[in-house]
Design a protein around this motif. Sequence first.
Motif, mmCIF file in Angstrom:
data_model
loop_
_atom_site.group_PDB
_atom_site.id
_atom_site.type_symbol
_atom_site.label_atom_id
_atom_site.label_comp_id
_atom_site.label_asym_id
_atom_site.label_seq_id
_atom_site.Cartn_x
_atom_site.Cartn_y
_atom_site.Cartn_z
ATOM 1 N N LEU A 63 -55.373 -14.558 -51.847
ATOM 2 C CA LEU A 63 -55.830 -14.248 -53.198
ATOM 3 C C LEU A 63 -54.806 -13.401 -53.942
ATOM 4 O O LEU A 63 -54.470 -13.684 -55.100
ATOM 5 C CB LEU A 63 -57.179 -13.536 -53.142
ATOM 6 C CG LEU A 63 -57.775 -13.098 -54.476
ATOM 7 C CD1 LEU A 63 -57.956 -14.268 -55.418
ATOM 8 C CD2 LEU A 63 -59.096 -12.394 -54.238
ATOM 9 N N ASP A 64 -54.282 -12.376 -53.287
ATOM 10 C CA ASP A 64 -53.266 -11.515 -53.922
ATOM 11 C C ASP A 64 -52.040 -12.319 -54.323
ATOM 12 O O ASP A 64 -51.474 -12.116 -55.401
ATOM 13 C CB ASP A 64 -52.851 -10.373 -52.987
ATOM 14 C CG ASP A 64 -53.939 -9.324 -52.812
ATOM 15 O OD1 ASP A 64 -54.913 -9.328 -53.591
ATOM 16 O OD2 ASP A 64 -53.816 -8.506 -51.871
ATOM 17 N N GLN A 65 -51.610 -13.230 -53.450
ATOM 18 C CA GLN A 65 -50.436 -14.061 -53.755
ATOM 19 C C GLN A 65 -50.695 -14.925 -54.976
ATOM 20 O O GLN A 65 -49.864 -15.019 -55.878
ATOM 21 C CB GLN A 65 -50.100 -14.934 -52.544
ATOM 22 C CG GLN A 65 -48.993 -15.933 -52.782
ATOM 23 C CD GLN A 65 -47.632 -15.423 -52.415
ATOM 24 O OE1 GLN A 65 -47.499 -14.321 -51.907
ATOM 25 N NE2 GLN A 65 -46.630 -16.208 -52.685
ATOM 26 N N ARG A 66 -51.839 -15.586 -55.005
ATOM 27 C CA ARG A 66 -52.165 -16.467 -56.140
ATOM 28 C C ARG A 66 -52.321 -15.657 -57.432
ATOM 29 O O ARG A 66 -51.863 -16.093 -58.494
ATOM 30 C CB ARG A 66 -53.432 -17.275 -55.855
ATOM 31 C CG ARG A 66 -53.245 -18.378 -54.827
ATOM 32 C CD ARG A 66 -52.254 -19.414 -55.279
ATOM 33 N NE ARG A 66 -52.261 -20.578 -54.406
ATOM 34 C CZ ARG A 66 -51.312 -21.487 -54.378
ATOM 35 N NH1 ARG A 66 -50.254 -21.374 -55.160
ATOM 36 N NH2 ARG A 66 -51.388 -22.520 -53.572
ATOM 37 N N MET A 67 -52.950 -14.489 -57.358
ATOM 38 C CA MET A 67 -53.093 -13.655 -58.549
ATOM 39 C C MET A 67 -51.718 -13.188 -59.031
ATOM 40 O O MET A 67 -51.464 -13.102 -60.240
ATOM 41 C CB MET A 67 -54.005 -12.464 -58.263
ATOM 42 C CG MET A 67 -55.443 -12.847 -57.951
ATOM 43 S SD MET A 67 -56.288 -13.729 -59.281
ATOM 44 C CE MET A 67 -56.681 -12.358 -60.347
ATOM 45 N N PRO A 125 -63.342 -10.811 -56.696
ATOM 46 C CA PRO A 125 -62.026 -10.915 -57.314
ATOM 47 C C PRO A 125 -61.507 -12.356 -57.390
ATOM 48 O O PRO A 125 -60.709 -12.677 -58.265
ATOM 49 C CB PRO A 125 -61.131 -10.069 -56.400
ATOM 50 C CG PRO A 125 -62.051 -9.093 -55.766
ATOM 51 C CD PRO A 125 -63.368 -9.825 -55.611
ATOM 52 N N ALA A 126 -61.970 -13.241 -56.505
ATOM 53 C CA ALA A 126 -61.515 -14.632 -56.533
ATOM 54 C C ALA A 126 -61.889 -15.315 -57.846
ATOM 55 O O ALA A 126 -61.258 -16.291 -58.243
ATOM 56 C CB ALA A 126 -62.095 -15.405 -55.351
ATOM 57 N N LYS A 127 -62.895 -14.784 -58.533
ATOM 58 C CA LYS A 127 -63.263 -15.356 -59.832
ATOM 59 C C LYS A 127 -62.119 -15.239 -60.827
ATOM 60 O O LYS A 127 -62.046 -15.997 -61.787
ATOM 61 C CB LYS A 127 -64.524 -14.671 -60.373
ATOM 62 C CG LYS A 127 -65.750 -14.957 -59.524
ATOM 63 C CD LYS A 127 -66.959 -14.190 -60.017
ATOM 64 C CE LYS A 127 -68.140 -14.464 -59.104
ATOM 65 N NZ LYS A 127 -69.313 -13.694 -59.467
ATOM 66 N N GLY A 128 -61.215 -14.298 -60.576
ATOM 67 C CA GLY A 128 -60.063 -14.136 -61.456
ATOM 68 C C GLY A 128 -59.082 -15.284 -61.397
ATOM 69 O O GLY A 128 -58.243 -15.431 -62.285
ATOM 70 N N LEU A 129 -59.173 -16.126 -60.366
ATOM 71 C CA LEU A 129 -58.264 -17.263 -60.256
ATOM 72 C C LEU A 129 -58.412 -18.204 -61.445
ATOM 73 O O LEU A 129 -57.435 -18.779 -61.920
ATOM 74 C CB LEU A 129 -58.517 -18.028 -58.952
ATOM 75 C CG LEU A 129 -58.143 -17.291 -57.669
ATOM 76 C CD1 LEU A 129 -58.695 -18.024 -56.459
ATOM 77 C CD2 LEU A 129 -56.632 -17.122 -57.568
#
Length: 197
Positions: A63-67, A125-129
């Motif tokens: 998730l951190d990488q994608r964000m 936080p994944a909703k931020g994707l």
Amino acid sequence: MAEQSKPAPRGKRERLTQAAVDLAHRQGYRNTTLAHLAEAADVPLGNIYYYFKSKDDIGRAILDQRMGEIAQMQAALAELPTPLERLLGFVEATINNAPLVAERGCPLGSLSAEMAREDGDWTGPAKGLLGGPMAWMEKQFGQMGREEDAADLALQLQSSLQGASILAHSLGDPALLVREGRRLQKWLGALAADSPG
């Protein structure tokens, strides 16, 4: 300090994280095992626990990488002078990814949907994707003078891109995403022409 003639090799954690990101996109986060990760990153299985204590830790790293990738793209688009150009650039980036999306699905949409079904502490936080880019789109529409309907326009743009991504992946046809992307670029141009200011 002596000059290095070649770049330092990537660290194990970075290799593991990138392998996890790639595997999650290729086969899904849920289907990715620590053994898959060790093999893909060329790291002994026992060493993974030094960097990631649990699979949830790996989920957070993905998730951190994608964000971070989203933030980098938005920073690059911020260099463009107008909100219209930034929105067009976002759509163009999606079009450029059409072959990969047709093969594996949207990297952000697929991961977001999968993480929404998981129980890790990163599911919020994944909703931020998808929500993060949509909030960014809303800001761009607002700067185009469309403050009153900026949220609706952002929803329409994100929904159209994600829907075309699902179709391109389901049917294995990148041309569907390209076609919808080009239509959206014309739509954005027409909106900008009709916008106040």
